[in-house]
Design a protein around this motif. Sequence first.
Motif, PDB file in Angstrom:
ATOM      1  N   LEU A  28      81.631  18.849  32.214  1.00  0.00           N
ATOM      2  CA  LEU A  28      82.322  20.076  32.619  1.00  0.00           C
ATOM      3  C   LEU A  28      82.071  21.228  31.648  1.00  0.00           C
ATOM      4  O   LEU A  28      82.279  22.389  32.006  1.00  0.00           O
ATOM      5  N   ALA A  29      81.607  20.897  30.454  1.00  0.00           N
ATOM      6  CA  ALA A  29      81.251  21.969  29.518  1.00  0.00           C
ATOM      7  C   ALA A  29      80.068  22.768  30.047  1.00  0.00           C
ATOM      8  O   ALA A  29      79.818  23.884  29.600  1.00  0.00           O
ATOM      9  N   GLN A  30      79.337  22.198  31.011  1.00  0.00           N
ATOM     10  CA  GLN A  30      78.208  22.921  31.591  1.00  0.00           C
ATOM     11  C   GLN A  30      78.583  23.633  32.882  1.00  0.00           C
ATOM     12  O   GLN A  30      77.730  24.248  33.507  1.00  0.00           O
ATOM     13  N   GLY A  31      79.833  23.554  33.274  1.00  0.00           N
ATOM     14  CA  GLY A  31      80.266  24.285  34.449  1.00  0.00           C
ATOM     15  C   GLY A  31      81.109  23.432  35.371  1.00  0.00           C
ATOM     16  O   GLY A  31      81.163  22.206  35.236  1.00  0.00           O
ATOM     17  N   GLU A  32      81.750  24.088  36.319  1.00  0.00           N
ATOM     18  CA  GLU A  32      82.590  23.405  37.289  1.00  0.00           C
ATOM     19  C   GLU A  32      81.813  22.324  38.031  1.00  0.00           C
ATOM     20  O   GLU A  32      80.593  22.395  38.158  1.00  0.00           O
ATOM     21  N   ALA A  33      82.538  21.333  38.521  1.00  0.00           N
ATOM     22  CA  ALA A  33      81.898  20.277  39.306  1.00  0.00           C
ATOM     23  C   ALA A  33      82.930  19.642  40.229  1.00  0.00           C
ATOM     24  O   ALA A  33      84.127  19.600  39.918  1.00  0.00           O
ATOM     25  N   SER A  34      82.461  19.156  41.353  1.00  0.00           N
ATOM     26  CA  SER A  34      83.343  18.456  42.275  1.00  0.00           C
ATOM     27  C   SER A  34      83.530  17.019  41.817  1.00  0.00           C
ATOM     28  O   SER A  34      82.833  16.529  40.917  1.00  0.00           O
ATOM     29  N   VAL A  35      84.466  16.325  42.436  1.00  0.00           N
ATOM     30  CA  VAL A  35      84.748  14.944  42.053  1.00  0.00           C
ATOM     31  C   VAL A  35      83.516  14.064  42.262  1.00  0.00           C
ATOM     32  O   VAL A  35      83.153  13.274  41.390  1.00  0.00           O
ATOM     33  N   SER A  36      82.860  14.223  43.395  1.00  0.00           N
ATOM     34  CA  SER A  36      81.687  13.391  43.671  1.00  0.00           C
ATOM     35  C   SER A  36      80.564  13.670  42.673  1.00  0.00           C
ATOM     36  O   SER A  36      79.896  12.743  42.213  1.00  0.00           O
ATOM     37  N   GLU A  37      80.377  14.924  42.343  1.00  0.00           N
ATOM     38  CA  GLU A  37      79.367  15.252  41.328  1.00  0.00           C
ATOM     39  C   GLU A  37      79.697  14.597  40.001  1.00  0.00           C
ATOM     40  O   GLU A  37      78.819  14.055  39.317  1.00  0.00           O
ATOM     41  N   LEU A  38      80.958  14.634  39.644  1.00  0.00           N
ATOM     42  CA  LEU A  38      81.365  14.024  38.384  1.00  0.00           C
ATOM     43  C   LEU A  38      81.205  12.511  38.425  1.00  0.00           C
ATOM     44  O   LEU A  38      80.893  11.876  37.420  1.00  0.00           O
ATOM     45  N   ALA A  39      81.413  11.935  39.600  1.00  0.00           N
ATOM     46  CA  ALA A  39      81.363  10.478  39.713  1.00  0.00           C
ATOM     47  C   ALA A  39      79.941   9.939  39.702  1.00  0.00           C
ATOM     48  O   ALA A  39      79.716   8.792  39.312  1.00  0.00           O
ATOM     49  N   ALA A  40      78.996  10.771  40.113  1.00  0.00           N
ATOM     50  CA  ALA A  40      77.620  10.295  40.326  1.00  0.00           C
ATOM     51  C   ALA A  40      77.045   9.481  39.163  1.00  0.00           C
ATOM     52  O   ALA A  40      76.456   8.426  39.401  1.00  0.00           O
ATOM     53  N   PRO A  41      77.183   9.939  37.915  1.00  0.00           N
ATOM     54  CA  PRO A  41      76.524   9.195  36.820  1.00  0.00           C
ATOM     55  C   PRO A  41      77.144   7.845  36.519  1.00  0.00           C
ATOM     56  O   PRO A  41      76.565   7.080  35.733  1.00  0.00           O
ATOM     57  N   PHE A  42      78.286   7.523  37.095  1.00  0.00           N
ATOM     58  CA  PHE A  42      79.017   6.343  36.660  1.00  0.00           C
ATOM     59  C   PHE A  42      78.932   5.222  37.684  1.00  0.00           C
ATOM     60  O   PHE A  42      78.918   5.464  38.891  1.00  0.00           O
ATOM     61  N   ALA A  43      78.879   4.003  37.177  1.00  0.00           N
ATOM     62  CA  ALA A  43      78.833   2.824  38.040  1.00  0.00           C
ATOM     63  C   ALA A  43      80.245   2.361  38.327  1.00  0.00           C
ATOM     64  O   ALA A  43      80.605   1.216  38.045  1.00  0.00           O
ATOM     65  N   MET A  44      81.033   3.231  38.887  1.00  0.00           N
ATOM     66  CA  MET A  44      82.381   2.809  39.266  1.00  0.00           C
ATOM     67  C   MET A  44      82.796   3.576  40.513  1.00  0.00           C
ATOM     68  O   MET A  44      82.175   4.559  40.904  1.00  0.00           O
ATOM     69  N   SER A  45      83.868   3.082  41.122  1.00  0.00           N
ATOM     70  CA  SER A  45      84.276   3.623  42.414  1.00  0.00           C
ATOM     71  C   SER A  45      84.837   5.033  42.263  1.00  0.00           C
ATOM     72  O   SER A  45      85.233   5.462  41.189  1.00  0.00           O
ATOM     73  N   LEU A  46      84.883   5.715  43.390  1.00  0.00           N
ATOM     74  CA  LEU A  46      85.428   7.067  43.390  1.00  0.00           C
ATOM     75  C   LEU A  46      86.906   7.097  43.005  1.00  0.00           C
ATOM     76  O   LEU A  46      87.326   7.970  42.230  1.00  0.00           O
ATOM     77  N   PRO A  47      87.728   6.193  43.505  1.00  0.00           N
ATOM     78  CA  PRO A  47      89.127   6.202  43.081  1.00  0.00           C
ATOM     79  C   PRO A  47      89.285   6.066  41.573  1.00  0.00           C
ATOM     80  O   PRO A  47      90.209   6.659  40.989  1.00  0.00           O
ATOM     81  N   ALA A  48      88.403   5.300  40.941  1.00  0.00           N
ATOM     82  CA  ALA A  48      88.483   5.173  39.485  1.00  0.00           C
ATOM     83  C   ALA A  48      88.272   6.532  38.828  1.00  0.00           C
ATOM     84  O   ALA A  48      89.027   6.919  37.921  1.00  0.00           O
ATOM     85  N   ILE A  49      87.261   7.265  39.303  1.00  0.00           N
ATOM     86  CA  ILE A  49      87.031   8.601  38.752  1.00  0.00           C
ATOM     87  C   ILE A  49      88.218   9.507  39.034  1.00  0.00           C
ATOM     88  O   ILE A  49      88.651  10.276  38.169  1.00  0.00           O
ATOM     89  N   SER A  50      88.751   9.396  40.231  1.00  0.00           N
ATOM     90  CA  SER A  50      89.914  10.211  40.592  1.00  0.00           C
ATOM     91  C   SER A  50      91.075   9.965  39.625  1.00  0.00           C
ATOM     92  O   SER A  50      91.759  10.905  39.211  1.00  0.00           O
ATOM     93  N   LYS A  51      91.253   8.707  39.247  1.00  0.00           N
ATOM     94  CA  LYS A  51      92.312   8.401  38.282  1.00  0.00           C
ATOM     95  C   LYS A  51      92.025   9.027  36.925  1.00  0.00           C
ATOM     96  O   LYS A  51      92.916   9.567  36.281  1.00  0.00           O
ATOM     97  N   HIS A  52      90.767   8.934  36.498  1.00  0.00           N
ATOM     98  CA  HIS A  52      90.411   9.548  35.211  1.00  0.00           C
ATOM     99  C   HIS A  52      90.692  11.043  35.243  1.00  0.00           C
ATOM    100  O   HIS A  52      91.194  11.615  34.274  1.00  0.00           O
TER     101      HIS A  52
END
Lengths: 117, 117
Positions: free
Chosen positions: A25-49
């Motif tokens: 996010l230091a490089q700019g706004e991002a959506s949840v899916s964009e943020l989740a892309a690099p990680f090997a975990m489910s979307l709800p997990a990212i949502s919790k983070h």
Amino acid sequence: MPASNLDTTFAALADPTRRAILARLAQGEASVSELAAPFAMSLPAISKHLRVLQRAGLISRGRNAQQRPCRLEAAPLREVAEFTEHYRRFWDESFDRLDEYLRELQAGDDKEPRRKH
Amino acid sequence: MPASNLDTTFAALADPTRRAILARLAQGEASVSELAAPFAMSLPAISKHLRVLQRAGLISRGRNAQQRPCRLEAAPLREVAEFTEHYRRFWDESFDRLDEYLRELQAGDDKEPRRKH
DNA sequence: CGCTTTTTAAACCGTTCGGTTAAGAAACCT
DNA sequence: AGGTTTCTTAACCGAACGGTTTAAAAAGCG
């Protein structure tokens, strides 16, 4: 016992996924899916983070159609920086000791041997 | 997967008892009982906190008769400071959003009285 | 309206956390 | 040796954490 802001800030920063999200996010706004892309975990997990980061005041969120874009909010990090500043002299001290130690070690084979004092 | 330095450092700092212990140690070495005195919790609880701090590299421990004196080790805090420095421009840039954050903080503090600092 | 996309909520699961009490170690002191 | 002081270990407990899967909500689109 209610958690202080430093409690929740430090707790939020203790997870590598969340720190990586902040770095992104230091490089700019991002959506949840964009943020989740690099990680090997489910979307709800990212949502919790993201919820943890938001409750710590480290991100804020907007609306853009179905997306909920995330934006970095660095104010709590400023408090963290102020916290560490109270201890700066201690790591300055230990660096001095380490520096002195390393100079002693290299005193023999250094091309320009630096004598202490 | 081993936790990174920052993981364990932030996790150690996320507890107010442990931060208070560090603040106390900034004034000099102290024994476990001395460190425990200000807190309304058992000695084993303090002992556990000290172990967390030690495993995070934030304190080191010696021997003095029955005492195990604790000493502050600030090197991990330097890493924390370096971490926050990467975000300094974000809180330098936007004072308006800082104000907003502080107002949110105030609003949410109804049932959790603001701690020191 | 149905259908898709994006994100969150709910329920669950195993692990870790922060505390307790009770018992054990380790060093000191007669 | 026995006893005291200082600290840690062990076992336990409830709550929080970090993840999952399933399902639902909210917004855009045919």
